[in-house]
Scaffold this active site. Sequence first.
Site, short mmCIF file in Angstrom:
data_model
loop_
_atom_site.label_atom_id
_atom_site.label_comp_id
_atom_site.label_asym_id
_atom_site.label_seq_id
_atom_site.Cartn_x
_atom_site.Cartn_y
_atom_site.Cartn_z
N HIS A 143 0.84 -1.21 0.00
CA HIS A 143 0.00 0.00 0.00
C HIS A 143 0.87 1.26 0.00
CE1 HIS A 143 -3.52 2.47 1.44
NE2 HIS A 143 -2.53 3.18 1.96
N GLU A 144 1.89 1.27 0.86
CA GLU A 144 2.75 2.47 0.95
C GLU A 144 3.62 2.64 -0.30
OE1 GLU A 144 1.94 4.47 3.07
OE2 GLU A 144 0.81 3.17 4.40
N HIS A 147 1.59 4.23 -2.89
CA HIS A 147 1.51 5.69 -2.74
C HIS A 147 2.70 6.35 -3.44
CE1 HIS A 147 -1.99 6.39 -0.39
NE2 HIS A 147 -1.59 5.76 0.68
N GLU A 225 -6.39 6.66 -0.84
CA GLU A 225 -6.34 5.44 -0.05
C GLU A 225 -6.97 4.27 -0.81
OE1 GLU A 225 -4.65 5.07 2.82
OE2 GLU A 225 -4.05 7.11 2.35
#
Length: 296
Positions: A143-144, A147, A225
Site C-alpha cells: 500500500h505504501e 503511494h 487510499e
Amino acid sequence: MNALQIARNKRKTAFLLVIFVIILALVGGGLGYLINGEPLSGIVIALIGSLIYLFIVLQNPGNLVMSMNHGREIHEEDDPELWHIVEDMALAGQVPMPRVFIINDESPNAFATGRDPKHSFVAVTTGLRKRLNRSELEGVLGHEISHIRNYDILVSTIGVALAAVISFISSFASRIWWWGGNSDRDDDDSSSLETIFKIVAIVFTLILGPLAAALAQMALSRNREYLADASSVELTRNPQGLISALEKISNSEPMKDPDPSSAGLYIENPFHKRGLSSLFDTHPPTADRIKRLENM
C-alpha cells in the site's frame, strides 16, 4: 477489474486537484475585491503565493515529515525482514528503494512520504512491526509503495500546501474586512449582478473557502487510499493480507502523539476518530475499504 479501478481513481484525483485550484482562484478573487474592488489581482496573488509556498515545501518534505513524527532511520542490518519486504515491494512496484524509518509507538500504523519516487520515505510503527505477520506486512508496505509509485506522496504534499495557502488567504481577508476593506470605494457604477457576485466572492473567501478546501482535501485523501489499496493487491496478488492488516490496525488503540498535519498520510487515521468527528476524516471507513478489497 483492478486496473479499471486504478484508472478511475486516477481520474478522480486529477479532477479533485482541479477543484482545489478553482477554490484557490475563487478565494483569491474575493481577496481582490476586498483589496481594490476587482478580482484579478487577488487571483494572481493567490496563484503566485501558492507556487512560491509549494517550491519551498517541495525542497525536502520527507525529512521534515519524519522529523515531525519522530522517525528513526534503519538499515538492512537493523531489521533484515522488514528491509527485504520493503525492497521486494519496491521491486514489484518498479520504484527505487525508499529510505526506511521506525516510529516508536505501540499502535500499528505506517505511511509514505517524500517528493517523488527517487526521494521517498516509508515509516512503520513499532506496534505494526510486532503485531503483523509477513503477509500482512506485505499488504501494508505494498500500500505504501503504491503511494510512492502513484505519486500520491507528491499529491498529498500539494494538497496540504494548497489548503494552507487557502486558509492563510481567508485569515488575511478576514483582517482586511474587519478593518473596513474596500468600503471607501464607490460601488454606484456596479451592476446588480456584479454586486451580487462580489458579495458571494467575499463570503466564499471569508467562510466557505476554507471549508471547501477541507472537503476537497478529505476527498483527495480518501480517493488516494482506495487507489493505494487496489495497487497493493496488484503488487502482492493477495488481498487477504491487506484485509487482515486493516482489521488489526482499525481495532487497535490510537497513537500516543502523532503529528496532526501528517494524519492524512498514515494508512489509518492515527487518532481513530469515530462518530460525528469522523465526517471530515481524511480516511475512508475501514469497512468500505475491506469490502472493496473483498470484491477484487
